[in-house]
Design an enzyme around this catalytic site. Structure first.
Site, PDB file in Angstrom:
ATOM      1  N   ASP A   1      31.592 -60.482 -11.953  1.00 10.29           N
ATOM      2  CA  ASP A   1      30.901 -61.464 -12.789  1.00 10.29           C
ATOM      3  C   ASP A   1      30.983 -61.159 -14.273  1.00 10.29           C
ATOM      4  O   ASP A   1      30.717 -62.029 -15.093  1.00 10.29           O
ATOM      5  CB  ASP A   1      29.418 -61.525 -12.400  1.00 10.29           C
TER       6      ASP A   1
ATOM      7  N   ASP B   1      25.949 -55.430  -9.748  1.00  8.80           N
ATOM      8  CA  ASP B   1      24.984 -56.202 -10.523  1.00  8.80           C
ATOM      9  C   ASP B   1      25.440 -57.636 -10.733  1.00  8.80           C
ATOM     10  O   ASP B   1      26.529 -57.893 -11.254  1.00  8.80           O
ATOM     11  CB  ASP B   1      24.732 -55.525 -11.869  1.00  8.80           C
TER      12      ASP B   1
ATOM     13  N   ASP C   1      31.613 -55.956  -7.000  1.00  7.04           N
ATOM     14  CA  ASP C   1      30.750 -55.458  -8.052  1.00  7.04           C
ATOM     15  C   ASP C   1      29.316 -55.477  -7.513  1.00  7.04           C
ATOM     16  O   ASP C   1      29.027 -56.141  -6.511  1.00  7.04           O
ATOM     17  CB  ASP C   1      30.879 -56.360  -9.281  1.00  7.04           C
TER      18      ASP C   1
END
Length: 466
Positions: free
Chosen positions: A217, A20, A18
């Site tokens: 996250d 961000d 991922d």
């Protein structure tokens, strides 16, 4: 990290990240310097890399592009391509659904964004929208009718303060909402997800889910965690994500990605080689003043703290003042630090011999300051500076012998004594050309029995700059 997870890691052939708050902290743009090492190390092991993100390809910042990922599963899996620009999979939202979405936004009084394959737009701008979107996509145009002439792969909501929008029934049949900000959600096809995009890439590559490791996250990573063979959550993030993860690593700013992959054995430990850039290395500096000129030394206290502390303390106490270099061998080294001038004396600040501090980041290349010893863990006050320039090996030969590529190149270019590595503690290095000239001048003096100079080469004093 348990042994079963490490065993499963042996099947990993591609790692997806991922963006961000995984590769990059969204609010600040911070990216760990270790990421270049991670991607290069994975590549050397033949493991592919990919980005799996709700962002589009045009939202990938240059710092991430320089990592040179192999696969981009973007816009929550709706658009998948490789680093050469080849499209592996794409599935836009049917235009009639986009039209219904726009009509709903107008009816319920909220603003929206539209994402095409190579451009995104906003229905309007205001301070709240700017604060939300500009840290992800800067300078987006306002074009509420963009969908009329372009395929749309995803929409955004920009919700009024205190309002939590729920898709109406006419849209809920085929679309779903994935929250990514307190005032915004991604609106995507029900079958669209990072997991779906990654699955398309995995099938294209002829791999299986068990060959996939993912880092994430947020809530939009949950399906990806269900899909992949191994899932790793970044530290201190959404509890649902952590609960589903196979392993919770450290935070982004604590090099969490590197830490997890090192523990899994998928990347080599990250090493720094301060001798390849002496000027940038952190540490105190000393000037060894001799009757043949001065030599400036940079110390490496992070690698050899006890050895550096010993040498610095002895220098400041004047221990080395007036001591000679008692053993000099041209095309090898110059040795000193024994107050008896015989090579049989000397004492450390610890009152006795102290242990070696070997490092796989420091080597006996030309200009290295190393401890003389009489065997393992017999360090006292004696030291030598490597002078050899006649180097018989090529860089490739050293690499085959296990020396790091960077150090092998340094040896081949400048010289040194690799046969002393891991036998003598390296704790400093010459800093400039003038110091090397003095080193070579001292190495060229005439010597007699036991390689002792016929005329004394004297250390007048050693000045330390903390």
């Amino acid at each position: 990290m348990d042994a079963k997870l490490k065993y499963r890691a042996k099947k990993i052939k591609i790692v997806f990240f991922d963006i961000d708050d995984t590769l990059r902290i969204k609010d600040t743009g911070y990216m760990p310097g270790s990421l270049q090492h991670v991607f290069q190390s994975l590549r050397k092991k033949g493991i592919l890399t990919g980005i799996a993100s709700g962002r589009a390809i045009y939202g990938v910042v240059p710092e991430i592009r320089t990592l040179n990922p192999d696969i981009f599963a973007m816009i929550n899996g709706s658009f998948v391509g490789d680093r050469k620009g080849n499209v592996i999979h794409h599935k836009p939202i049917p235009k009639e659904l986009v039209e219904k979405y726009v009509a709903w936004s107008k009816r319920d009084g909220f603003d929206y964004g539209l994402m095409g394959s190579h451009k995104a737009v906003l229905s309007k701008r205001d301070p709240r929208i700017n604060a939300t979107i500009d840290i992800v996509y800067d300078n987006l145009e306002v074009d509420p009718d963009f969908y009329q002439d372009n395929d749309i792969y995803q929409m955004w909501t920009f919700e009024p303060e205190g309002v939590d929008l729920v898709l109406p029934e006419e849209l809920n049949k085929e679309l779903r909402s994935v929250r990514w900000d307190f005032m915004s959600s991604d609106i995507i096809l029900k079958e669209a997800s990072k997991a779906a995009g990654v699955a398309q890439a995995v099938e294209h590559l002829g791999l299986k889910p068990e060959n996939v490791l993912v880092f994430g996250d947020g809530l939009n990573d949950l399906e990806l965690f269900d899909y992949a063979g191994i899932s790793i959550a970044m530290g201190i993030f959404h509890p649902e994500v952590q609960a589903k993860a196979d392993y919770i690593t450290k935070k982004v700013e604590e090099d969490g990605i590197l830490d997890a992959l090192e523990k899994l054995g998928l990347v080599e430990p990250m090493r720094e080689y301060p001798q390849t850039n002496i000027a940038a290395a952190e540490g105190p500096i000393a000037t060894i003043k001799t009757n043949h000129g001065d030599m400036k030394i940079k110390f490496f206290p992070n690698h050899a703290p006890k050895t550096v502390a010993n040498f610095v303390a002895l220098s400041k106490d004047g221990y080395y003042d007036g001591i000679i270099f008692h053993r000099i061998i041209k095309d090898f080294m110059i040795q000193g630090g024994d107050p008896t001038g015989t090579g049989m004396g000397g004492e450390s600040i610890y009152g006795t011999s102290f242990e070696d501090e070997f490092s796989m980041e420091l080597f006996n290349v030309r200009g290295a300051l190393s401890m003389a010893n009489a065997g393992p863990n017999t360090n006292g006050s004696q030291f030598f500076i490597v002078q050899n320039t006649n180097f018989p090996y090529s860089a490739k030969e050293l690499e085959r012998g296990g020396w790091p590529e960077e150090i092998a190149a340094l040896y081949a270019e400048n010289g040194g004594t690799p046969h002393l590595d891991q036998k003598h503690t390296v704790f400093g290095h010459l800093m400039d050309e003038e110091s090397y000239k003095v080193l070579d001048t001292i190495a060229a003096v005439e010597t007699g029995a036991m390689d002792k100079p016929k005329e004394d080469v004297v250390i007048q004093t050693i000045e330390v700059e903390d």
